[in-house]
Design a protein around this motif. Structure first.
Motif, PDB file in Angstrom:
ATOM      1  N   ILE A  17       0.760  -1.383   0.054  1.00 16.01           N
ATOM      2  CA  ILE A  17      -0.086   0.106  -0.138  1.00 16.01           C
ATOM      3  C   ILE A  17       0.667   1.132   0.102  1.00 16.01           C
ATOM      4  O   ILE A  17       0.472   2.236  -0.760  1.00 16.01           O
ATOM      5  N   ALA A  18       1.976   1.195   0.728  1.00 13.60           N
ATOM      6  CA  ALA A  18       2.952   2.411   0.905  1.00 13.60           C
ATOM      7  C   ALA A  18       3.358   2.787  -0.549  1.00 13.60           C
ATOM      8  O   ALA A  18       3.708   3.720  -0.738  1.00 13.60           O
ATOM      9  N   SER A  19       3.580   1.714  -1.300  1.00 11.27           N
ATOM     10  CA  SER A  19       4.092   2.038  -2.632  1.00 11.27           C
ATOM     11  C   SER A  19       3.064   2.283  -3.722  1.00 11.27           C
ATOM     12  O   SER A  19       3.206   2.319  -4.725  1.00 11.27           O
ATOM     13  N   GLY A  20       1.777   2.289  -3.321  1.00 12.62           N
ATOM     14  CA  GLY A  20       0.546   2.798  -4.359  1.00 12.62           C
ATOM     15  C   GLY A  20      -0.171   1.624  -4.702  1.00 12.62           C
ATOM     16  O   GLY A  20      -0.785   1.697  -5.627  1.00 12.62           O
ATOM     17  N   ASP A  21       0.122   0.184  -4.203  1.00  6.22           N
ATOM     18  CA  ASP A  21      -0.585  -0.849  -4.818  1.00  6.22           C
ATOM     19  C   ASP A  21      -1.938  -0.870  -4.379  1.00  6.22           C
ATOM     20  O   ASP A  21      -2.454  -1.110  -3.032  1.00  6.22           O
ATOM     21  N   GLU A  22      -3.133  -0.564  -5.452  1.00  9.66           N
ATOM     22  CA  GLU A  22      -4.249  -0.535  -4.947  1.00  9.66           C
ATOM     23  C   GLU A  22      -4.977  -1.545  -4.584  1.00  9.66           C
ATOM     24  O   GLU A  22      -5.878  -1.659  -3.647  1.00  9.66           O
ATOM     25  N   LEU A  23      -4.561  -2.707  -5.161  1.00  6.87           N
ATOM     26  CA  LEU A  23      -5.111  -4.267  -4.750  1.00  6.87           C
ATOM     27  C   LEU A  23      -4.842  -4.554  -3.289  1.00  6.87           C
ATOM     28  O   LEU A  23      -5.788  -5.150  -2.654  1.00  6.87           O
ATOM     29  N   SER A  24      -3.640  -4.307  -2.826  1.00  7.00           N
ATOM     30  CA  SER A  24      -3.322  -4.459  -1.415  1.00  7.00           C
ATOM     31  C   SER A  24      -4.370  -3.468  -0.567  1.00  7.00           C
ATOM     32  O   SER A  24      -4.514  -3.851   0.432  1.00  7.00           O
ATOM     33  N   TYR A  25      -4.409  -2.256  -0.793  1.00  8.23           N
ATOM     34  CA  TYR A  25      -5.344  -1.630  -0.169  1.00  8.23           C
ATOM     35  C   TYR A  25      -6.732  -2.027  -0.272  1.00  8.23           C
ATOM     36  O   TYR A  25      -7.386  -1.983   0.828  1.00  8.23           O
ATOM     37  N   THR A  26      -7.111  -2.487  -1.120  1.00  7.13           N
ATOM     38  CA  THR A  26      -8.391  -3.112  -1.340  1.00  7.13           C
ATOM     39  C   THR A  26      -8.703  -4.339  -0.315  1.00  7.13           C
ATOM     40  O   THR A  26      -9.713  -4.527   0.529  1.00  7.13           O
ATOM     41  N   LYS A  27      -7.633  -5.085  -0.256  1.00  3.90           N
ATOM     42  CA  LYS A  27      -7.555  -6.193   0.595  1.00  3.90           C
ATOM     43  C   LYS A  27      -7.775  -5.797   2.410  1.00  3.90           C
ATOM     44  O   LYS A  27      -8.329  -6.303   2.970  1.00  3.90           O
ATOM     45  N   LEU A  28      -6.964  -4.582   2.483  1.00  4.87           N
ATOM     46  CA  LEU A  28      -6.920  -3.960   3.930  1.00  4.87           C
ATOM     47  C   LEU A  28      -8.382  -3.541   4.217  1.00  4.87           C
ATOM     48  O   LEU A  28      -8.702  -3.719   5.192  1.00  4.87           O
ATOM     49  N   VAL A  29      -8.966  -2.817   3.266  1.00  4.06           N
ATOM     50  CA  VAL A  29     -10.110  -2.087   3.463  1.00  4.06           C
ATOM     51  C   VAL A  29     -11.172  -3.346   3.928  1.00  4.06           C
ATOM     52  O   VAL A  29     -11.995  -3.139   4.760  1.00  4.06           O
ATOM     53  N   GLU A  30     -11.149  -4.512   3.020  1.00  7.32           N
ATOM     54  CA  GLU A  30     -12.022  -5.604   3.307  1.00  7.32           C
ATOM     55  C   GLU A  30     -11.921  -6.030   4.683  1.00  7.32           C
ATOM     56  O   GLU A  30     -12.957  -6.571   5.121  1.00  7.32           O
ATOM     57  N   LYS A  31     -10.793  -6.360   5.042  1.00  9.23           N
ATOM     58  CA  LYS A  31     -10.420  -6.959   6.165  1.00  9.23           C
ATOM     59  C   LYS A  31     -10.783  -6.070   7.386  1.00  9.23           C
ATOM     60  O   LYS A  31     -11.296  -6.776   8.454  1.00  9.23           O
ATOM     61  N   TYR A  32     -10.846  -4.756   7.567  1.00 10.70           N
ATOM     62  CA  TYR A  32     -10.830  -4.092   8.571  1.00 10.70           C
ATOM     63  C   TYR A  32     -12.230  -3.210   8.565  1.00 10.70           C
ATOM     64  O   TYR A  32     -12.503  -2.637   9.424  1.00 10.70           O
ATOM     65  N   TRP A  33     -12.803  -2.957   7.270  1.00  7.45           N
ATOM     66  CA  TRP A  33     -14.045  -2.180   7.165  1.00  7.45           C
ATOM     67  C   TRP A  33     -15.132  -2.504   8.435  1.00  7.45           C
ATOM     68  O   TRP A  33     -15.327  -1.546   8.925  1.00  7.45           O
ATOM     69  N   GLN A  34     -15.623  -3.686   8.315  1.00  9.40           N
ATOM     70  CA  GLN A  34     -16.370  -3.895   9.351  1.00  9.40           C
ATOM     71  C   GLN A  34     -16.116  -3.521  10.900  1.00  9.40           C
ATOM     72  O   GLN A  34     -16.785  -3.086  11.891  1.00  9.40           O
ATOM     73  N   LYS A  35     -14.952  -3.829  11.435  1.00 13.41           N
ATOM     74  CA  LYS A  35     -14.288  -3.473  12.542  1.00 13.41           C
ATOM     75  C   LYS A  35     -14.450  -1.947  12.886  1.00 13.41           C
ATOM     76  O   LYS A  35     -14.976  -1.442  13.923  1.00 13.41           O
ATOM     77  N   VAL A  36     -13.991  -1.553  11.848  1.00 13.67           N
ATOM     78  CA  VAL A  36     -14.150   0.164  12.005  1.00 13.67           C
ATOM     79  C   VAL A  36     -15.360   0.793  12.040  1.00 13.67           C
ATOM     80  O   VAL A  36     -15.789   1.726  12.852  1.00 13.67           O
ATOM     81  N   LEU A  37     -16.304   0.041  11.124  1.00 12.00           N
ATOM     82  CA  LEU A  37     -17.783   0.457  11.102  1.00 12.00           C
ATOM     83  C   LEU A  37     -18.335   0.376  12.573  1.00 12.00           C
ATOM     84  O   LEU A  37     -19.078   1.113  12.841  1.00 12.00           O
TER      85      LEU A  37
END
Length: 199
Positions: A17-37
């Motif tokens: 993600i730090a290098s700009g990889d959008e796929l990695s970012y998507t995986k991170l969002v999917e993993k933590y979305w419900q917890k943050v919500l």
């Protein structure tokens, strides 16, 4: 999966993600979305507000992704980002309750002689929205212009909710940058334009 392997995988994800990889970012969002919500919901007691806050939290993580390579515990980092934005939102709403009373936000921040300026900003925003590719443009318009939630947009466009969230996050990033390239814009203006509902 043992804790060392889990930590190694997450570190690799953060570096991506730090290098700009959008796929990695998507995986991170999917993993933590419900917890943050759920965390946001426990404070604001409103699902639409909690969802908007969650979007803003992940937007901030993406915008400051260069810091992720230095993060040892992402859960701690995520907690701090979430806490700060939620506290900021609550403080803002308390201030509004005390000072705005029955006045409309637009009436307070946009006097009659400032209406033309606001209309120009809306025009620039619409021009930026026109530059978005589908389905990102439709998702943005449904969410920010029509006030539809993620579940509604998902059903309306036949897309997975995580796909809707991803496109909305990217649309908001693009449009805020588009506006900044044309105008020096305050946070309150961004709120009124729908690019930040709660910050």
């Amino acid at each position: 999966m043992n804790s060392n392997l889990k930590s190694s995988n997450e570190s690799a994800l953060l570096l991506g993600i730090a290098s700009g990889d959008e796929l990695s970012y998507t995986k991170l969002v999917e993993k933590y979305w419900q917890k943050v919500l759920q965390h946001a919901l426990s404070f604001v007691k409103s699902y639409p507000v909690a969802e908007e806050l969650t979007q803003d939290i992940f937007i901030q993580i993406w915008e400051k992704r260069n810091k992720l390579s230095e993060v040892n515990s992402f859960e701690n980092y995520l907690f701090i980002v979430s806490r700060n934005l939620i506290i900021s939102h609550i403080r803002k709403k308390l201030t509004e309750t005390d000072s705005l009373k029955d006045q409309k936000l637009q009436e307070l921040f946009f006097k009659p002689d400032e209406q033309y300026e606001f209309q120009e900003l809306v025009k620039i925003l619409n021009e930026g929205a026109a530059l978005l590719q589908e389905p990102r443009r439709s998702i943005f318009l449904l969410s920010r212009m029509e006030g539809k939630d993620t579940e509604y947009i998902s059903k309306e466009l036949g897309l997975a909710t995580r796909t809707v969230r991803w496109h909305l996050l990217q649309a908001l990033n693009f449009l805020r940058n588009h506006l900044h390239n044309h105008y020096i814009i305050s946070f309150i203006t961004l709120i009124l334009l729908g690019l930040f509902f709660f910050t």
